[in-house]
Scaffold this motif. Structure first.
Motif, short mmCIF file in Angstrom:
data_model
loop_
_atom_site.label_atom_id
_atom_site.label_comp_id
_atom_site.label_asym_id
_atom_site.label_seq_id
_atom_site.Cartn_x
_atom_site.Cartn_y
_atom_site.Cartn_z
N ALA A 208 0.84 -1.21 0.00
CA ALA A 208 0.00 0.00 0.00
C ALA A 208 0.87 1.26 0.00
O ALA A 208 0.60 2.23 -0.73
CB ALA A 208 -0.93 -0.01 1.21
N LEU A 209 1.93 1.25 0.80
CA LEU A 209 2.85 2.40 0.84
C LEU A 209 3.56 2.57 -0.49
O LEU A 209 3.74 3.70 -0.99
CB LEU A 209 3.87 2.23 1.96
CG LEU A 209 3.37 2.42 3.39
CD1 LEU A 209 4.43 1.97 4.38
CD2 LEU A 209 2.99 3.87 3.64
N LEU A 210 3.97 1.47 -1.11
CA LEU A 210 4.66 1.54 -2.40
C LEU A 210 3.74 2.08 -3.49
O LEU A 210 4.18 2.87 -4.34
CB LEU A 210 5.19 0.16 -2.79
CG LEU A 210 6.37 -0.35 -1.94
CD1 LEU A 210 6.60 -1.84 -2.19
CD2 LEU A 210 7.64 0.44 -2.25
N LYS A 211 2.50 1.70 -3.47
CA LYS A 211 1.55 2.22 -4.47
C LYS A 211 1.33 3.71 -4.28
O LYS A 211 1.24 4.47 -5.25
CB LYS A 211 0.23 1.45 -4.38
CG LYS A 211 0.31 0.03 -4.93
CD LYS A 211 -1.04 -0.69 -4.84
CE LYS A 211 -0.95 -2.08 -5.48
NZ LYS A 211 -2.25 -2.82 -5.37
N GLU A 212 1.24 4.12 -3.02
CA GLU A 212 1.10 5.56 -2.74
C GLU A 212 2.34 6.32 -3.22
O GLU A 212 2.24 7.38 -3.84
CB GLU A 212 0.89 5.79 -1.24
CG GLU A 212 0.74 7.26 -0.88
CD GLU A 212 0.68 7.51 0.62
OE1 GLU A 212 0.69 8.71 1.01
OE2 GLU A 212 0.64 6.54 1.40
N LEU A 213 3.49 5.75 -2.95
CA LEU A 213 4.74 6.38 -3.36
C LEU A 213 4.85 6.48 -4.87
O LEU A 213 5.30 7.49 -5.41
CB LEU A 213 5.93 5.60 -2.79
CG LEU A 213 7.32 6.12 -3.12
CD1 LEU A 213 7.54 7.51 -2.52
CD2 LEU A 213 8.39 5.16 -2.58
N ARG A 214 4.43 5.41 -5.56
CA ARG A 214 4.51 5.40 -7.02
C ARG A 214 3.69 6.53 -7.63
O ARG A 214 4.09 7.16 -8.61
CB ARG A 214 4.03 4.05 -7.55
CG ARG A 214 4.20 3.85 -9.05
CD ARG A 214 5.63 4.07 -9.45
NE ARG A 214 5.91 3.56 -10.78
CZ ARG A 214 6.93 3.95 -11.53
NH1 ARG A 214 7.75 4.89 -11.10
NH2 ARG A 214 7.15 3.43 -12.71
N ALA A 215 2.54 6.80 -7.02
CA ALA A 215 1.70 7.89 -7.51
C ALA A 215 2.38 9.24 -7.34
O ALA A 215 2.16 10.17 -8.13
CB ALA A 215 0.36 7.87 -6.77
N ILE A 216 3.22 9.36 -6.32
CA ILE A 216 3.94 10.62 -6.08
C ILE A 216 5.18 10.70 -6.95
O ILE A 216 5.49 11.75 -7.52
CB ILE A 216 4.34 10.73 -4.59
CG1 ILE A 216 3.10 10.71 -3.70
CG2 ILE A 216 5.16 12.00 -4.34
CD1 ILE A 216 3.43 10.59 -2.21
#
Length: 338
Positions: A208-216
């Protein structure tokens, strides 16, 4: 007619840097030039004739860097930096050796003076293991930290992965397979390069954190070919600075003078201690920490050693970290929702 070389110290420093920087990494070359300009060019030594500089002159500069009590100029920290002072001693000594080759310097005034004689380093506590109460305190402080979201995600992922800081800072999105729930760190980026690639299982919360980071993070920079997870905010072609996380921990009151002395590297000791306490097998923990195995040759061909057990362990560790957060919310009266 051949131009006579300068006998002033700073121009000689520039000669030495120009001659050697092609053999250095971009980061190291920038570091050498920045610190030498700040403390030599713009300080007392820069304008002095090379043969007028004596040992006490250099010692004064080094001590000023190591034990300062206030920020001057571009300094970000009020406290001194023994590490930078030690580097300066090495670089200044190299400049004198360079000048001695053609006779401009008659001797090297710092060569026989050991760094330990003039630079007192504080005991290193970079692998300090947080107690459960201290870990909860850090997790409590993180949401209110004023830094950007990417830095917060970096800290959370360090807590979940407990890899070496450089391994995460330099991570590339090509190393991640979210469907397979694995991050495979290439051997070339590992401290123990002869032990082969390293597998980090990914928990639900990590994904979940990696997906959020990818969006940023956005798309990769075409010119570099690098698709960093953590870009440098000042130099997007490079990864996050080595000092970013420790500076964040300092701002939160966990690192620096009169604090616990907890650095980014301490997440490794924290996870190791808590996992041992919770009964996980030492060989699983040591393998996940990527500590050198007794048979390094065998390790090259076995990056999936204990991978099922380690996957279960990493999921349990992630659940433990999330449970601490739920405890924090319960203590504060917030709804205990994910």
């Amino acid at each position: 007619m051949k131009k006579e070389k300068s006998k002033v110290f700073w121009p000689i420093c520039e000669e030495w840097i120009d001659e050697n920087e092609k053999t250095w990494s971009v980061y190291y070359a920038r570091q050498v030039r920045a610190y030498m300009e700040r403390y030599v060019r713009d300080g007392a030594l820069g304008a002095m004739p090379v043969n007028a500089i004596e040992t006490p002159d250099i010692v004064a500069v080094l001590k000023g860097v190591a034990v300062r009590t206030k920020a001057v100029g571009e300094e970000r920290k009020k406290t001194g930096s023994p590490t930078i002072a030690i580097l300066l001693r090495m670089w200044i000594s190299s400049v004198f050796s360079h000048a001695m080759l053609d006779g401009r310097a008659k001797f090297n005034p710092i060569v026989g003076i050991k760094a330990a004689k003039i630079i007192k380093r504080q005991p290193v506590k970079n692998n300090l293991a947080l107690s459960e109460a201290e870990f909860k305190k850090l997790l409590t402080a993180l949401p209110g930290y004023g830094g950007n979201r990417v830095t917060k995600i970096m800290i959370e992922l360090l807590a979940l992965f407990f890899v070496r800081t450089g391994e995460l800072r330099q991570a590339d999105w090509k190393e991640f397979d979210l469907e397979a729930r694995q991050w495979i760190i290439p051997a070339a980026r590992m401290k123990m390069k002869n032990a082969g690639d390293h597998v980090v299982p990914l928990s639900d919360h990590a994904i979940a954190l990696l997906k959020e980071l990818r969006a940023i993070t956005g798309t990769p920079l075409a010119k570099t070919g690098k698709d960093w997870l953590f870009r440098n905010t000042r130099r997007p072609a490079e990864c996050m600075s080595a000092t970013t996380v420790n500076r964040a921990l300092e701002n939160m009151g966990f690192n620096g003078p009169e604090t616990l002395g907890f650095s980014a590297h301490g997440f490794r000791g924290t996870a190791s201690t808590r996992l041992h306490e919770r009964g996980f097998k030492p060989e699983w923990i040591e393998t996940q920490l990527a500590h050198q195995q007794g048979n390094a040759v065998a390790a090259v061909y076995n990056k999936y050693r204990y991978v099922e057990e380690r996957t279960a362990m990493m999921n349990a560790w992630s659940d433990y970290v999330e449970a601490l957060k739920l405890d924090i919310k319960a203590d504060s009266g917030e709804p205990a929702t994910a």
